[in-house]
Write a protein that holds these residues in place. Structure first.
Motif, PDB file in Angstrom:
ATOM      1  N   VAL A 160       0.871  -1.173   0.000  1.00 56.69           N
ATOM      2  CA  VAL A 160       0.000   0.000   0.000  1.00 56.69           C
ATOM      3  C   VAL A 160       0.908   1.223   0.000  1.00 56.69           C
ATOM      4  O   VAL A 160       1.796   1.331   0.845  1.00 56.69           O
ATOM      5  N   VAL A 161       0.721   2.089  -0.970  1.00 59.04           N
ATOM      6  CA  VAL A 161       1.618   3.241  -1.057  1.00 59.04           C
ATOM      7  C   VAL A 161       0.931   4.545  -0.668  1.00 59.04           C
ATOM      8  O   VAL A 161      -0.278   4.721  -0.852  1.00 59.04           O
ATOM      9  N   HIS A 162       1.714   5.424  -0.103  1.00 63.25           N
ATOM     10  CA  HIS A 162       1.261   6.713   0.436  1.00 63.25           C
ATOM     11  C   HIS A 162       2.506   7.588   0.589  1.00 63.25           C
ATOM     12  O   HIS A 162       3.595   7.179   0.151  1.00 63.25           O
ATOM     13  N   ARG A 163       2.363   8.715   1.242  1.00 62.81           N
ATOM     14  CA  ARG A 163       3.445   9.699   1.212  1.00 62.81           C
ATOM     15  C   ARG A 163       4.775   9.185   1.766  1.00 62.81           C
ATOM     16  O   ARG A 163       5.847   9.559   1.283  1.00 62.81           O
ATOM     17  N   ALA A 164       4.713   8.291   2.759  1.00 60.28           N
ATOM     18  CA  ALA A 164       5.961   7.853   3.394  1.00 60.28           C
ATOM     19  C   ALA A 164       6.731   6.803   2.587  1.00 60.28           C
ATOM     20  O   ALA A 164       7.896   6.539   2.885  1.00 60.28           O
ATOM     21  N   ASN A 165       6.062   6.179   1.596  1.00 60.75           N
ATOM     22  CA  ASN A 165       6.771   5.111   0.868  1.00 60.75           C
ATOM     23  C   ASN A 165       6.566   5.151  -0.643  1.00 60.75           C
ATOM     24  O   ASN A 165       7.058   4.277  -1.348  1.00 60.75           O
ATOM     25  N   ILE A 166       5.866   6.157  -1.138  1.00 60.50           N
ATOM     26  CA  ILE A 166       5.564   6.192  -2.574  1.00 60.50           C
ATOM     27  C   ILE A 166       6.861   6.254  -3.396  1.00 60.50           C
ATOM     28  O   ILE A 166       6.947   5.674  -4.480  1.00 60.50           O
ATOM     29  N   HIS A 167       7.892   6.878  -2.828  1.00 57.40           N
ATOM     30  CA  HIS A 167       9.177   6.954  -3.540  1.00 57.40           C
ATOM     31  C   HIS A 167       9.842   5.587  -3.646  1.00 57.40           C
ATOM     32  O   HIS A 167      10.786   5.407  -4.397  1.00 57.40           O
ATOM     33  N   GLN A 168       9.355   4.613  -2.864  1.00 58.73           N
ATOM     34  CA  GLN A 168       9.969   3.281  -2.868  1.00 58.73           C
ATOM     35  C   GLN A 168       9.365   2.331  -3.910  1.00 58.73           C
ATOM     36  O   GLN A 168       9.719   1.149  -3.927  1.00 58.73           O
ATOM     37  N   ILE A 169       8.457   2.804  -4.738  1.00 61.69           N
ATOM     38  CA  ILE A 169       7.816   1.895  -5.700  1.00 61.69           C
ATOM     39  C   ILE A 169       8.831   1.092  -6.517  1.00 61.69           C
ATOM     40  O   ILE A 169       8.707  -0.131  -6.627  1.00 61.69           O
ATOM     41  N   PRO A 170       9.888   1.714  -7.051  1.00 60.12           N
ATOM     42  CA  PRO A 170      10.877   0.897  -7.774  1.00 60.12           C
ATOM     43  C   PRO A 170      11.522  -0.154  -6.866  1.00 60.12           C
ATOM     44  O   PRO A 170      11.810  -1.268  -7.310  1.00 60.12           O
ATOM     45  N   ASP A 171      11.697   0.176  -5.588  1.00 58.89           N
ATOM     46  CA  ASP A 171      12.302  -0.778  -4.637  1.00 58.89           C
ATOM     47  C   ASP A 171      11.333  -1.913  -4.297  1.00 58.89           C
ATOM     48  O   ASP A 171      11.743  -3.050  -4.102  1.00 58.89           O
ATOM     49  N   PHE A 172      10.036  -1.586  -4.214  1.00 59.83           N
ATOM     50  CA  PHE A 172       9.030  -2.633  -3.991  1.00 59.83           C
ATOM     51  C   PHE A 172       9.079  -3.648  -5.131  1.00 59.83           C
ATOM     52  O   PHE A 172       8.990  -4.859  -4.912  1.00 59.83           O
ATOM     53  N   ILE A 173       9.213  -3.145  -6.352  1.00 61.60           N
ATOM     54  CA  ILE A 173       9.244  -4.027  -7.521  1.00 61.60           C
ATOM     55  C   ILE A 173      10.500  -4.891  -7.482  1.00 61.60           C
ATOM     56  O   ILE A 173      10.439  -6.099  -7.709  1.00 61.60           O
ATOM     57  N   GLU A 174      11.637  -4.286  -7.126  1.00 62.04           N
ATOM     58  CA  GLU A 174      12.882  -5.056  -6.994  1.00 62.04           C
ATOM     59  C   GLU A 174      12.756  -6.107  -5.895  1.00 62.04           C
ATOM     60  O   GLU A 174      13.231  -7.240  -6.045  1.00 62.04           O
ATOM     61  N   LEU A 175      12.106  -5.733  -4.805  1.00 66.49           N
ATOM     62  CA  LEU A 175      11.907  -6.660  -3.683  1.00 66.49           C
ATOM     63  C   LEU A 175      11.084  -7.862  -4.143  1.00 66.49           C
ATOM     64  O   LEU A 175      11.425  -9.020  -3.852  1.00 66.49           O
ATOM     65  N   ALA A 176      10.013  -7.589  -4.891  1.00 66.00           N
ATOM     66  CA  ALA A 176       9.153  -8.679  -5.387  1.00 66.00           C
ATOM     67  C   ALA A 176       9.959  -9.627  -6.270  1.00 66.00           C
ATOM     68  O   ALA A 176       9.835 -10.850  -6.157  1.00 66.00           O
TER      69      ALA A 176
END
Lengths: 103, 381
Positions: free
Chosen positions: B169-185
């Motif tokens: 779930v993305v929001h202000r505190a982690n929206i910048h991490q979307i590329p990292d979420f994809i790498e994590l997956a």
């Protein structure tokens, strides 16, 4: 056309993929993570034989006999269909052991 | 052998078109959860353990769901593994032909438990990550060490050969991490990731000022996801839940009210969506008193916004009425104060500018969370 899967390979549905008859809607469905796919009647006939025991060759033989269609045509259809499923991760194709293939 | 059933001849013409058959059921087995995510989709008034349905009732509900035509059951919560009878429920679902999907936070789930869940026949596991790094996950979930535990669970799920989806779930505190979420997956060998922008109901509405991203962040995020989708086609499926405060068209919430899915709460209430209880005029039937098909077909709450007849003129005359389905009823309630109004996320709503102004003001808010919690100590558990 070029064959993309080994004819002696044995396909099976990947973990998390299930084929079932949907009584409520009167149709077959292929269930996958967050997906409900509606295979057409030809696809259903192929999928019913994907059991982790039959080889692609055996599936083609059976379908060609049951539906009295030229083997070449069936082989081509089955290959295209199963290769597509393999690419989507919906089936896995294992190669038989060397000993099995020789026997 | 015929594959397609012959259509049965109909003598009677029904007074209204037969309701559609639901595909999915969200079973919120419990509201208990070790995490305290400030955007939790559970209601602000959480059900306590002493009001949870017993095993027998859940098994009956699953049987009824299968008969009704539900194909996939999402075993969720709260944290569904807090229910010790989870494996029994999974086995039952498999028996009645339901596809089972476990939605877990992955904290407090041992390798032994995962093996038992796998052996019971679970089909798919969805594991939440509140951040792509330990720092963010632990802060957002308010649970120290959560991230490490989740990583261990993800590895065990894959070791068992189960398909894995990462839920973020993305929001202000982690929206910048979307590329990292994809790498994590990718690193965790997941085949699928859900990138869901926080939806503002219940807990998230309370925390909107701490969660709302800026317009620039949202459009950057949409772009990043689109590029990743193209790049990772055939490798990783990326499903996105879009943010609607900055949108032109509303989301087709639930793909239409009472159309494809239903939700059963821990205490047995049957809802058209998880936020539906925020609409005070609706009366939700309970599986303790009604069968699931009865609720789906006949309950006033399910029929309240089914189809297009309930729509205001603005929606009913719109060519997108069966694309957007009028947007979200809970959002109309929250923002317009009227559940039957046009969703203010729609650019044609008279309140659209107000919604945008709310988002822009909240994007400048403070980062202090009102964490999800029970308001009184839970004496029953």
């Amino acid at each position: 056309m070029t064959a993309t899967l080994a004819a002696n390979g044995v396909p099976r549905l990947a973990r998390g993929v299930r084929l079932r008859h949907d009584e409520a809607r009167g149709q077959w469905v292929l269930l996958a993570p967050e997906r409900v796919l509606n295979p057409d009647p030809v696809a259903v006939e192929i999928l019913k034989k994907v059991d982790g025991a039959r080889s692609i060759d055996a599936i083609v033989d059976e379908l060609a006999t049951t539906f009295t269609v030229e083997r070449q045509t069936v082989a081509s259809d089955v290959d295209v269909f199963l290769a597509g499923l393999a690419e989507k991760g919906l089936i896995e194709v294992t190669s038989p052991l060397v000993g099995d293939a020789a026997s | 052998m015929s594959l397609v059933e012959e259509p049965r001849s109909r003598v009677e013409v029904p007074a209204r078109p037969a309701p559609p058959i639901p595909y999915g059921m969200l079973a919120e087995l419990t509201h208990r959860c070790p995490l305290q995510c400030p955007y939790c989709s559970n209601p602000v008034e959480l059900d306590r353990r002493n009001v949870e349905l017993d095993t027998e009732t859940w098994l009956r509900v699953f049987s009824e769901a299968a008969k009704l035509g539900v194909l996939q059951v999402h075993l969720s919560g709260g944290e569904p593994t807090a229910r010790r009878d989870l494996e029994q429920m999974i086995r039952h679902c498999v028996e009645v032909g339901l596809y089972t999907n476990l939605i877990t936070a992955g904290v407090g789930v041992t390798a032994e438990r995962l093996r038992a869940i796998s052996d019971a026949g679970i089909d798919h596991v969805q594991l939440s990550f509140q951040g792509a790094t330990a720092e963010v996950t632990d802060k957002v979930s308010n649970f120290r060490g959560a991230h490490e535990r989740k990583l261990a669970v993800a590895r065990e799920v894959r070791r068992l050969g189960l398909p894995l989806t990462i839920n973020s779930v993305v929001h202000r505190a982690n929206i910048h991490q979307i590329p990292d979420f994809i790498e994590l997956a990718l690193a965790l060998d997941a085949r699928r990731i859900e990138i869901a922008h926080s939806q503002y109901y219940g807990w998230a509405l309370r925390n909107r000022g701490a969660l709302m991203p800026t317009r620039e962040q949202v459009f950057w995020a949409l772009d990043v996801v689109e590029q990743a989708r193209v790049r990772l086609k055939g490798v990783l499926t990326i499903d996105a839940v879009v943010p609607d405060y900055y949108a032109k068209y509303p989301k087709p919430c639930m793909n239409g009210w009472g159309r494809q899915s239903l939700n059963v709460t821990p205490s047995g209430k049957v809802l058209p969506c998880h936020a539906a209880e925020t609409i005070p005029s609706l009366d939700f039937w309970n599986v303790r008193e009604h069968s699931l098909p009865d609720v789906w077909l006949n309950s006033p709450a399910f029929n309240a916004f089914r189809g297009t007849d309930w729509m205001p003129d603005l929606c009913r005359s719109c060519e997108r009425k069966e694309i957007d389905w009028g947007g979200c009823r809970c959002q109309a309630m929250a923002i317009a104060g009227d559940a039957a109004a046009t969703d203010p996320a729609c650019h044609l709503s008279p309140l659209h500018a107000d919604l945008l102004a709310l988002a822009e003001a909240d994007a400048e808010g403070t980062d202090i969370y009102d964490y999800r919690r029970y308001f009184q100590p839970d004496r029953a558990s």
